[in-house]
Write a protein that holds these residues in place. Structure first.
Motif, PDB file in Angstrom:
ATOM      1  N   LYS A  55      -6.885   7.797   9.213  1.00 57.35           N
ATOM      2  CA  LYS A  55      -8.335   7.648   9.010  1.00 57.35           C
ATOM      3  C   LYS A  55      -8.657   7.369   7.542  1.00 57.35           C
ATOM      4  CE  LYS A  55     -10.177  10.348  12.833  1.00 57.35           C
ATOM      5  NZ  LYS A  55     -10.608  11.705  13.214  1.00 57.35           N
ATOM      6  N   SER A 101      -9.739   2.550   5.701  1.00 61.20           N
ATOM      7  CA  SER A 101     -10.773   1.844   4.949  1.00 61.20           C
ATOM      8  C   SER A 101     -10.216   1.098   3.741  1.00 61.20           C
ATOM      9  CB  SER A 101     -11.863   2.815   4.500  1.00 61.20           C
ATOM     10  OG  SER A 101     -12.636   3.168   5.616  1.00 61.20           O
ATOM     11  N   ALA A 102      -8.936   1.253   3.472  1.00 59.74           N
ATOM     12  CA  ALA A 102      -8.340   0.546   2.332  1.00 59.74           C
ATOM     13  C   ALA A 102      -8.124  -0.909   2.710  1.00 59.74           C
ATOM     14  CB  ALA A 102      -7.023   1.197   1.952  1.00 59.74           C
ATOM     15  N   PRO A 103      -8.344  -1.815   1.769  1.00 62.34           N
ATOM     16  CA  PRO A 103      -8.156  -3.226   2.091  1.00 62.34           C
ATOM     17  C   PRO A 103      -6.710  -3.587   2.432  1.00 62.34           C
ATOM     18  CG  PRO A 103      -8.804  -2.958  -0.221  1.00 62.34           C
ATOM     19  CD  PRO A 103      -8.889  -1.618   0.406  1.00 62.34           C
ATOM     20  N   GLU A 104      -5.744  -2.932   1.780  1.00 60.34           N
ATOM     21  CA  GLU A 104      -4.342  -3.214   2.113  1.00 60.34           C
ATOM     22  C   GLU A 104      -3.522  -1.934   2.052  1.00 60.34           C
ATOM     23  OE1 GLU A 104      -2.117  -6.767   0.804  1.00 60.34           O
ATOM     24  OE2 GLU A 104      -3.930  -7.225  -0.348  1.00 60.34           O
ATOM     25  N   PHE A 120      -1.510   3.473   0.038  1.00 60.65           N
ATOM     26  CA  PHE A 120      -2.381   2.440  -0.523  1.00 60.65           C
ATOM     27  C   PHE A 120      -1.508   1.428  -1.253  1.00 60.65           C
ATOM     28  CE2 PHE A 120      -5.229   6.240  -0.737  1.00 60.65           C
ATOM     29  CZ  PHE A 120      -6.173   5.790   0.166  1.00 60.65           C
ATOM     30  N   LYS A 121      -1.766   0.159  -1.032  1.00 63.29           N
ATOM     31  CA  LYS A 121      -1.013  -0.853  -1.767  1.00 63.29           C
ATOM     32  C   LYS A 121      -1.795  -1.217  -3.029  1.00 63.29           C
ATOM     33  CE  LYS A 121       1.140  -5.321  -1.135  1.00 63.29           C
ATOM     34  NZ  LYS A 121       1.167  -6.508  -0.285  1.00 63.29           N
ATOM     35  N   VAL A 122      -1.119  -1.144  -4.166  1.00 58.17           N
ATOM     36  CA  VAL A 122      -1.780  -1.473  -5.432  1.00 58.17           C
ATOM     37  C   VAL A 122      -1.147  -2.733  -6.002  1.00 58.17           C
ATOM     38  CG1 VAL A 122      -2.381   0.915  -5.933  1.00 58.17           C
ATOM     39  CG2 VAL A 122      -0.224   0.004  -6.763  1.00 58.17           C
ATOM     40  N   PRO A 123      -1.877  -3.447  -6.841  1.00 53.70           N
ATOM     41  CA  PRO A 123      -1.272  -4.648  -7.426  1.00 53.70           C
ATOM     42  C   PRO A 123      -0.130  -4.257  -8.366  1.00 53.70           C
ATOM     43  CG  PRO A 123      -3.461  -4.250  -8.333  1.00 53.70           C
ATOM     44  CD  PRO A 123      -3.257  -3.231  -7.285  1.00 53.70           C
ATOM     45  N   HIS A 156     -17.509  -2.093   5.018  1.00 56.59           N
ATOM     46  CA  HIS A 156     -16.649  -1.785   6.166  1.00 56.59           C
ATOM     47  C   HIS A 156     -16.058  -0.379   6.079  1.00 56.59           C
ATOM     48  CE1 HIS A 156     -17.059  -6.016   6.969  1.00 56.59           C
ATOM     49  NE2 HIS A 156     -16.624  -6.283   5.752  1.00 56.59           N
ATOM     50  N   TYR A 157     -16.648   0.471   5.271  1.00 59.14           N
ATOM     51  CA  TYR A 157     -16.057   1.797   5.055  1.00 59.14           C
ATOM     52  C   TYR A 157     -16.355   2.743   6.227  1.00 59.14           C
ATOM     53  CZ  TYR A 157     -15.268   6.415   3.065  1.00 59.14           C
ATOM     54  OH  TYR A 157     -14.839   7.705   2.865  1.00 59.14           O
ATOM     55  N   PRO A 208     -13.591   9.400   6.903  1.00 59.36           N
ATOM     56  CA  PRO A 208     -12.810  10.292   7.768  1.00 59.36           C
ATOM     57  C   PRO A 208     -13.418  11.692   7.912  1.00 59.36           C
ATOM     58  CG  PRO A 208     -11.794  10.145   5.622  1.00 59.36           C
ATOM     59  CD  PRO A 208     -13.040   9.320   5.552  1.00 59.36           C
ATOM     60  N   VAL A 266      -8.722  -0.623  -4.077  1.00 62.31           N
ATOM     61  CA  VAL A 266      -7.455  -0.084  -3.618  1.00 62.31           C
ATOM     62  C   VAL A 266      -7.723   0.841  -2.435  1.00 62.31           C
ATOM     63  CG1 VAL A 266      -5.499   1.401  -4.204  1.00 62.31           C
ATOM     64  CG2 VAL A 266      -6.307  -0.306  -5.844  1.00 62.31           C
ATOM     65  N   ARG A 267      -8.669   1.751  -2.625  1.00 57.62           N
ATOM     66  CA  ARG A 267      -9.008   2.669  -1.530  1.00 57.62           C
ATOM     67  C   ARG A 267     -10.196   2.175  -0.709  1.00 57.62           C
ATOM     68  NH1 ARG A 267      -9.678   7.284  -5.564  1.00 57.62           N
ATOM     69  NH2 ARG A 267     -10.097   5.414  -6.790  1.00 57.62           N
ATOM     70  N   PHE A 268     -11.094   1.390  -1.354  1.00 52.81           N
ATOM     71  CA  PHE A 268     -12.266   0.865  -0.667  1.00 52.81           C
ATOM     72  C   PHE A 268     -12.405  -0.616  -1.004  1.00 52.81           C
ATOM     73  CE2 PHE A 268     -13.137   4.964  -2.698  1.00 52.81           C
ATOM     74  CZ  PHE A 268     -13.343   5.784  -1.598  1.00 52.81           C
ATOM     75  N   GLY A 269     -13.305  -1.270  -0.305  1.00 55.65           N
ATOM     76  CA  GLY A 269     -13.696  -2.612  -0.712  1.00 55.65           C
ATOM     77  C   GLY A 269     -12.882  -3.708  -0.059  1.00 55.65           C
ATOM     78  N   ARG A 306     -10.232  -7.184  -0.733  1.00 60.61           N
ATOM     79  CA  ARG A 306      -9.266  -7.732  -1.673  1.00 60.61           C
ATOM     80  C   ARG A 306      -9.251  -9.254  -1.577  1.00 60.61           C
ATOM     81  NH1 ARG A 306      -3.734  -4.380  -2.518  1.00 60.61           N
ATOM     82  NH2 ARG A 306      -5.066  -2.653  -3.133  1.00 60.61           N
ATOM     83  N   LEU A 342      -3.955  -6.886 -13.635  1.00 61.19           N
ATOM     84  CA  LEU A 342      -4.668  -5.743 -13.076  1.00 61.19           C
ATOM     85  C   LEU A 342      -6.148  -5.737 -13.469  1.00 61.19           C
ATOM     86  CD1 LEU A 342      -4.043  -3.291 -11.301  1.00 61.19           C
ATOM     87  CD2 LEU A 342      -3.712  -1.971 -13.388  1.00 61.19           C
TER      88      LEU A 342
END
Lengths: 102, 487
Positions: free
Chosen positions: A80, A84-87, A93-96, B100-101, B104, B331-334, B336, B345
């Motif tokens: 859950k 909501s993470a884009p990737e 969590f995937k970070v650049p 789109h959030y 939880p 990274v956690r929201f939004g 890409r 970065l």
């Protein structure tokens, strides 16, 4: 003192990690100038010896027991949070990439 | 059917007499919401709400009458400002960033309302991240004023106020950082309250300015506001700033008739120094005069640092916001962007954060400026010092008086688009509401008149810290006794 100009707006926007278009730089610079002029009203207040107030009731930070607990408690809870993470990659969590490959 | 009811008591009476069931009422509300043009809701929770209505039906079948002790809000349809989370329900803060959030977890305030039997119809439109005074800053379009469609409903809880007034729900939750519950309540002609800071848990409230943010109820009557507050107030271990004060039964408290005789009402000189729209000035004065005829004493008080409040607020609130909104990093929201491999970065963050609207960017920039090296002492620190002086002004005034009365806003609801190009003019709409947040006090807006165009005017009642109960009692006595002059 300093002057509010487009370079300052660009510098601050960079610090805040905001990309501004040239139009935005222009608009924000003049609005920022106006707002900062207005807030300089505070210079006339005598604040010597006044302790800054950062919270209305200056509560003590409540402490909890120093005990490890897991959050989320279940895999379902974990997904859950990740949903909501884009990737995501391998349940994370995937970070650049921040280190170049060379 | 919906329009037969505009408060909790009426609905509960209808339930008790079997005139309507929670399922029927909930269906009627969705029908009405779907036909409305106000843009008050961003997300409807139809399936979820029908399940809650079904549960309320079952309880009523078992008990026959509404069991007020266990379910004081049984079957009451409410709306929630889209800045409070509900598990599994999209929470956008009216921002593209959170379009789109799906959170939880559920905000404590919402959890408690639902446990009391309330039915959540949906999530209400607002200014993006609660930043604004007109609801024009929503990424999903402005909310219309409930009766004058060319006007703003006020912000940032504009969807909440319009939904209550247009009867698209019976009561709603808003949040108030500098007036965001009281201003729209005033502009729309309903009751809205910002409790003492820390009274309602902030757990699940998406943070704007953490030392100022407070959840507040909006409804048609003071009694309904008290009922919602009753259910939500109380310590929550998930919010480190939640108060541990003793629980008060606000509903019972206002049932006992409150006598305004010998009530000491403070009238702050600084709030009546000109600049008030004539209709606002005369309505507030006739309200004050009425209180006097009831035996209250009007006492002029000084709040000498009032004129600095907007400046203090627009340093502190934006500084806290720039820090709170740093978490939106894609990274956690939004969202890409596909060409991320090309980016470093910093560019990655900058691109991701382009999803913020203009007002949010403006405030992040101002906040980053106030906190940045070289400016911190002159701006942020000084603002915090003046904040203490503002709080001390109130402390001093409340040694003399029980309550402070003023207008909520210098004007009535303005036209859509009228102030969008001039942020400072927009900020000044909050001149009377902001000092209350800086000091952490309870305050509410209660209707006291209309201007010559029929636009509502709100009376601002401010109480001392933790004086929420007495404030509600005074507001209830005013609402019951004062006859609004329509014009």
């Amino acid at each position: 003192m300093f002057t509010v100009n487009e370079d300052l707006t660009r510098k601050i926007a960079h610090l805040a990690r905001l990309h501004l278009t040239e139009d935005e730089v222009k608009t924000f610079t003049s609005q920022l100038r106006e707002i900062i002029n207005y807030i300089e009203l505070l210079e006339e207040v005598n604040v010597s010896g006044v302790k800054p107030l950062t919270h209305p009731f200056e509560l003590e930070t409540p402490m909890r027991e120093d005990k490890i607990s897991h959050y989320p408690k279940t895999n379902e809870g974990k997904s859950k949070i990740l949903d909501s993470a884009p990737e995501i990659l391998y349940d994370s969590f995937k970070v650049p990439s921040i280190i170049s490959g060379e | 059917m919906v329009d037969l009811y505009n408060n909790i008591k009426q609905i509960h009476e209808a339930y008790n007499k079997k005139l309507i069931s929670p399922i029927e009422l909930t269906k009627d509300y969705f029908q009405k919401i779907k036909a409305s043009k106000h843009n008050a809701y961003l997300t409807l929770c139809e399936e979820r709400a029908m399940q809650q209505a079904k549960k309320a039906d079952q309880i009523l079948v078992q008990t026959g009458q509404v069991p007020h002790d266990r379910f004081p809000l049984l079957g009451i349809p409410i709306g929630i400002k889209d800045v409070l989370t509900i598990e599994g329900v999209r929470t956008t803060c009216a921002s593209r960033m959170l379009e789109h959030y799906i959170p939880p977890y559920t905000a404590t305030s919402v959890l408690r309302l639902e446990a009391a039997g309330a039915i959540v119809l949906g999530k209400l439109n607002m200014d993006e991240f609660a930043m604004g005074s007109s609801n024009e800053n929503s990424a999903f379009g402005p909310v219309l004023h409930p009766t004058h469609h060319d006007r703003v409903p006020g912000g940032s809880s504009g969807g909440s106020a319009t939904a209550v007034k247009a009867n698209l729900c019976i009561a709603a939750l808003g949040t108030d950082t500098g007036g965001s519950v009281r201003l729209p309540a005033s502009y729309c002609g309903i009751v809205g309250m910002k409790p003492t800071y820390g009274t309602i848990s902030r757990f699940g409230l998406v943070a704007f300015a953490s030392s100022l943010d407070q959840v507040g109820p909006l409804a048609n009557t003071v009694e309904d506001v008290a009922k919602l507050l009753d259910v939500m107030a109380g310590h929550d271990p998930s919010d480190s700033t939640s108060l541990r004060t003793q629980k008060i039964n606000y509903t019972d408290l206002i049932q006992t008739k409150y006598d305004l005789k010998n009530l000491k009402i403070g009238v702050p000189n600084e709030y009546f120094m000109g600049g008030l729209q004539p209709g606002v000035d005369s309505s507030v004065h006739s309200a004050l005069k009425w209180c006097e005829t009831q035996g209250a004493k009007l006492i002029s008080v000084n709040l000498p640092h009032t004129k600095y409040a907007v400046a203090v607020y627009y340093i502190i609130a934006v500084s806290e916001a720039s820090s709170n909104l740093a978490r939106y990093d894609s990274v956690r929201f939004g969202v890409r962007y596909p060409d991320k491999a090309e980016q470093d970065l910093v560019e990655f963050y900058k691109k991701a954060r382009s999803l913020f609207g203009a007002e949010v960017k403006r405030r992040i920039i101002l906040g980053t400026f106030s906190l940045s090296s070289g400016y911190y002492d002159a701006y942020y620190k000084r603002a915090c010092q003046v904040r203490r002086l503002i709080q001390q002004d109130f402390d001093k005034a409340f040694k003399e008086v029980d309550v402070i009365l003023s207008p909520v806003s210098p004007t009535t609801a303005f036209k859509i688009g009228e102030k969008t190009s001039d942020p400072l003019q927009m900020y000044l709409m909050d001149i009377f509401t902001i000092p209350v947040n800086l000091a952490g006090l309870p305050a509410l807006s209660v209707p006291c008149g209309k201007d010559n165009e029929g636009l509502p005017i709100g009376l601002h009642m401010i109480g001392p810290a933790f004086g929420d109960g007495k404030l509600l009692a005074i507001a209830n006595a005013f609402e019951k006794g004062f006859r609004i002059n329509h014009g």
